[in-house]
Enzyme design. Structure first.
Site, PDB file in Angstrom:
ATOM      1  N   ASP A  90      -8.712   3.469  -2.456  1.00 23.37           N
ATOM      2  CA  ASP A  90      -9.717   4.025  -1.541  1.00 23.37           C
ATOM      3  C   ASP A  90     -10.927   4.599  -2.255  1.00 23.37           C
ATOM      4  O   ASP A  90     -11.006   5.796  -2.509  1.00 23.37           O
ATOM      5  CB  ASP A  90      -9.076   5.114  -0.682  1.00 23.37           C
ATOM      6  CG  ASP A  90      -7.975   4.551   0.187  1.00 23.37           C
ATOM      7  OD1 ASP A  90      -7.876   3.314   0.299  1.00 23.37           O
ATOM      8  OD2 ASP A  90      -7.218   5.357   0.755  1.00 23.37           O
TER       9      ASP A  90
ATOM     10  N   ASP B 112       0.854  -1.194   0.000  1.00 25.55           N
ATOM     11  CA  ASP B 112       0.000   0.000   0.000  1.00 25.55           C
ATOM     12  C   ASP B 112       0.890   1.244   0.000  1.00 25.55           C
ATOM     13  O   ASP B 112       2.110   1.149   0.208  1.00 25.55           O
ATOM     14  CB  ASP B 112      -0.878  -0.049   1.264  1.00 25.55           C
ATOM     15  CG  ASP B 112      -1.901   1.074   1.323  1.00 25.55           C
ATOM     16  OD1 ASP B 112      -2.297   1.598   0.266  1.00 25.55           O
ATOM     17  OD2 ASP B 112      -2.320   1.420   2.455  1.00 25.55           O
TER      18      ASP B 112
ATOM     19  N   GLU C  37       2.629   4.864  -4.107  1.00 27.54           N
ATOM     20  CA  GLU C  37       2.635   5.798  -5.268  1.00 27.54           C
ATOM     21  C   GLU C  37       3.959   6.541  -5.385  1.00 27.54           C
ATOM     22  O   GLU C  37       4.337   6.843  -6.513  1.00 27.54           O
ATOM     23  CB  GLU C  37       1.478   6.796  -5.140  1.00 27.54           C
ATOM     24  CG  GLU C  37       0.107   6.153  -5.250  1.00 27.54           C
ATOM     25  CD  GLU C  37      -0.253   5.277  -4.055  1.00 27.54           C
ATOM     26  OE1 GLU C  37       0.198   5.614  -2.947  1.00 27.54           O
ATOM     27  OE2 GLU C  37      -0.921   4.262  -4.232  1.00 27.54           O
TER      28      GLU C  37
END
Ligand code: MIG
Length: 742
Positions: free
Chosen positions: A470, A392, A395
């Site tokens: 999300d 997670d 990015e």
């Protein structure tokens, strides 16, 4: 400073040929055109005198057998292969792709062509009146991208509406289709990239552009979208067969705060007879969010917890974030600093940024040494029995810097071609997942790894599946998840899915029921919700909702043999698992716009309820087949809308005539069991066929032929069984035929 003006590469001054690579020296740079196969051409352009070393994270296949191409010089250069006619005019340089018979596929827009505006490399391309665009990876915009603009820049943005352009994943792969003409373009540039897909005044061209770097794109020709997608997969690779249990239902929450809570949830599933295979540990299992640690108070005995779970048929997956707490008393940080594994500031000194653990340092995953260092830290997790890893925040999300990521001038290794974050950003998460994948393969060589990642770049399917990050507990986002996952599936990533029930905000019983109905047919099926939101497990909203969830989760398990077939197809020929209607029915013009229905494989048509209060909905049945209502077995003709009843416990589901769907009895979890009795659900059509793919469900032996493939056909009231691939001993001992409709 005056804004730089766009300038095309200009006229060709010199042209040389080496094998199937043509090299054009132009007024403002060089262009190389390489024929990789009958249907794949690579175009590179640089403003410099020489090209950069040839390197790409996305590309899996770099050696191509020599292909026969007839190349002719003259005023224009033409290249002819079995599938393509490429014409390059020289003054100025323009490149056009056509079918061998001359039917145009796509070309440089005449006025501007390809060139640069400052550092930006850009290609203006012709846009046909009836052209439609798909692909582009994980995007929350409508299914057909024509007329929209989109940006490829990995971003932690929970706003999953039609309006946002950049989210977690960048796959700059464009699929174009119109009657009789199909092609794809993979624009392989990891800098911030923009596609303007015809959102221009004349509506006659579209623009592909990156902020910096060489122009480097692959053109795929094909007789169908399928062929285009297959070409893209040939270049960037295919997914592997995940462990069979990964097809089961998965339950998550941010966070189950203790081992006791995890066990409670597990027991609830079994007590309530709701099938489930996987439970997740979100960030709170760690000690102060230090990756590769366990909180000694709340998770004192992870090994015992995992054994207890295993006894009940559950696997455990743990989250791992890239940020390493900047704490010299913590082994991962100390060791990484000693060995120089973390990113530094341009002026020297560790780059630090804030995420969950507080101040963090960040591994440079674009450095092969760092990937090799990161991998072994997973060993402790595997040793206590963790079954899969969840990457997670990769990015990467960094809270205390502008743009929510690291500054663009942070230096990266980029596999030996030093660069800055500007170029490395979009492949940071990709390389984190890759490091993890390679570690899992190394630590458990003949065991299929299971990884899920939030961020990715093209080619990620070789390393991880992708979940869509999300979203929110809103009906609109249930709706958006359909085109989002369809296009992601077309972009090389067939194993994908959203947080069922929605992540942000409070779910409602009705939304959870409807989302679970839909989610049961997505490749990845996981219920997940955020910190501070209300409980979202299938039983959190009372009996009625629980019953609906149980029914659909159970149906998912009954469809396991059918799903497993589809994962095999995805691993072998990159076919999406969930498919837009036009994948199967390209001649039906109505199918291209439908983004609130999808096909699961070739045979099932899923029409989720995406509106509160709805008790029926219009369903478009594609032209080219008859369809059976799965629930009533009533038969309908194709090429029409029908109104499908959808009481609270019913998701409209149709079966293509001529299908044999392999199913199984309901089960609580997948585990290691092979399935002895296969139910063959027969839906007669002109030709009625089906198949069953089997393997051991956990090793890579299938890659060496250890699988079995059984073909079925149904005619004149009789079943024919043809075991034509039996490298693995089929477990199916008994077939129970169930003929539906007539
Ligand atoms: O800042 O780990 O998308 O699934 O539960 C939020 C906590 C960090 C974002 C992930 C989400 C996960 C959450 N994470």
């Amino acid at each position: 400073m005056p804004r730089p003006q766009f300038q095309s590469v200009g006229a060709v001054q010199k042209f040389t040929r080496r094998g199937n690579t043509l090299d054009f020296h132009c007024q403002r740079g060089r262009v190389s055109v390489a024929i990789l196969s009958d249907s794949i051409v690579r175009v590179r352009a640089t403003q410099a005198n020489n090209f950069d070393p040839d390197f790409s994270y996305a590309v899996a296949k770099t050696k191509w057998p020599k292909v026969k191409a007839a190349i002719r010089g003259g005023k224009a250069v033409t290249i002819r292969t079995k599938k393509l006619l490429v014409t390059i005019s020289k003054a100025p340089f323009r490149i056009e792709f056509a079918k061998p018979d001359g039917t145009p596929l796509n070309g440089d827009e005449r006025a501007h062509g390809m060139g640069w505006e400052g550092t930006k490399g850009r290609s203006h391309r012709q846009l046909a009146a009836d052209e439609m665009f798909f692909g582009c990876g994980e995007k929350t915009s409508p299914l057909n991208k024509r007329g929209s603009k989109t940006t490829f820049w990995n971003k932690d943005d929970p706003d999953h509406t039609y309006l946002n352009e950049a989210i977690y994943v960048s796959i700059p792969f464009l699929i174009s289709t119109r009657p009789g003409a199909h092609y794809g373009i993979f624009w392989d540039n990891t800098h911030r990239t923009h596609f303007n897909l015809g959102q221009v005044e004349d509506e006659k061209h579209y623009i592909l552009e990156s902020d910096a770097g060489e122009i480097d794109y692959y053109f795929f020709a094909g007789d169908s979208v399928r062929e285009v997608v297959r070409g893209y997969a040939e270049l960037t690779g295919r997914m592997w067969m995940p462990p069979r249990w990964a097809l089961g239902f998965q339950q998550c929450r941010w966070s189950y705060m203790s081992a006791a809570e995890i066990m409670d949830v597990a027991r609830d599933f079994r007590k309530r007879k709701i099938p489930c295979d996987v439970i997740y540990c979100d960030i709170d299992y760690m000690d102060g969010y230090r990756v590769f640690t366990w909180n000694p108070q709340t998770f004192p005995k992870p090994r015992k917890m995992i054994q207890d779970l295993a006894r009940m048929g559950f696997k455990l997956v743990t989250i791992i974030d890239p940020g390493v707490k900047n704490d010299n008393k913590y082994a991962v940080c100390r060791d990484g600093r000693e060995k120089g594994m973390f990113l530094k500031k341009p002026e020297g000194g560790w780059f630090t940024g804030n995420v969950w653990p507080g101040e963090c340092v960040f591994p440079d995953f674009t450095n092969p040494r760092v990937r090799q260092w990161w991998g072994p830290w997973h060993k402790e997790l595997l040793d206590v029995g963790v079954a899969g890893i969840w990457n997670d925040m990769n990015e990467p999300a960094v809270w205390n810097h502008p743009g929510g990521t690291m500054p663009l001038d942070i230096p990266h290794d980029y596999d030996g071609q030093p660069t800055t974050h500007e170029r490395a950003h979009n492949v940071y998460g990709f390389n984190m997942a890759r490091a993890c994948h390679e570690a899992l393969r190394g630590l458990r060589p003949n065991q299929r790894p299971f990884l899920i990642t939030r961020s990715a770049y093209a080619g990620i399917q070789r390393y991880s599946m992708v979940w869509t990050g999300d979203n929110q507990s809103l009906w609109e986002q249930l709706a958006v998840s359909i085109p989002e996952c369809l296009n992601l599936s077309l972009s090389g990533v067939p194993f994908c899915g959203p947080d069922v029930g929605g992540f942000g905000g409070d779910c409602t019983g009705e939304l959870l029921a409807r989302w679970t109905q839909a989610g049961a047919f997505f490749p990845f099926f996981r219920n997940h919700t955020a910190l501070h939101t209300r409980r979202q497990e299938p039983w959190a909203f009372g009996r009625k909702v629980e019953d609906v969830c149980r029914r659909y989760i159970s149906l998912r398990y009954q469809l396991l043999p059918y799903f497993y077939n589809l994962f095999h197809e995805a691993a072998v020929n990159a076919a999406p698992i969930m498919r837009p209607l036009f994948w199967e029915f390209p001649d039906d013009p109505h199918g291209f716009a439908v983004d609130d229905q999808f096909l699961l494989g070739a045979s099932l048509l899923v029409a989720p309820i995406i509106k509160p209060g709805a008790r029926q909905r219009a369903v478009y049945l594609p032209d080219g087949s008859d369809w059976y209502d799965y629930w009533t077995k009533q038969k309908h003709g194709g090429g029409q809308h029908v109104t499908a009843p959808a009481p609270f416990d019913t998701l409209p589901l149709f079966v293509r005539a001529g299908s044999i769907i392999p199913m199984t009895k309901p089960m609580e979890f997948i585990g290691r069991k092979s399935i002895g009795e296969i139910i063959l659900d027969v839906y007669p059509g002109k030709k009625t066929v089906g198949c069953l793919y089997e393997d051991d469900g956990e090793s890579f032996d299938y890659e060496r032929g250890a699988y079995s493939l059984t073909h079925f056909s149904w005619a004149d009231g009789r079943l024919k069984v043809d075991k034509n691939k039996t490298g693995y001993k089929s477990a199916a001992k008994k077939y129970r035929v169930r003929v539906s409709g007539a």
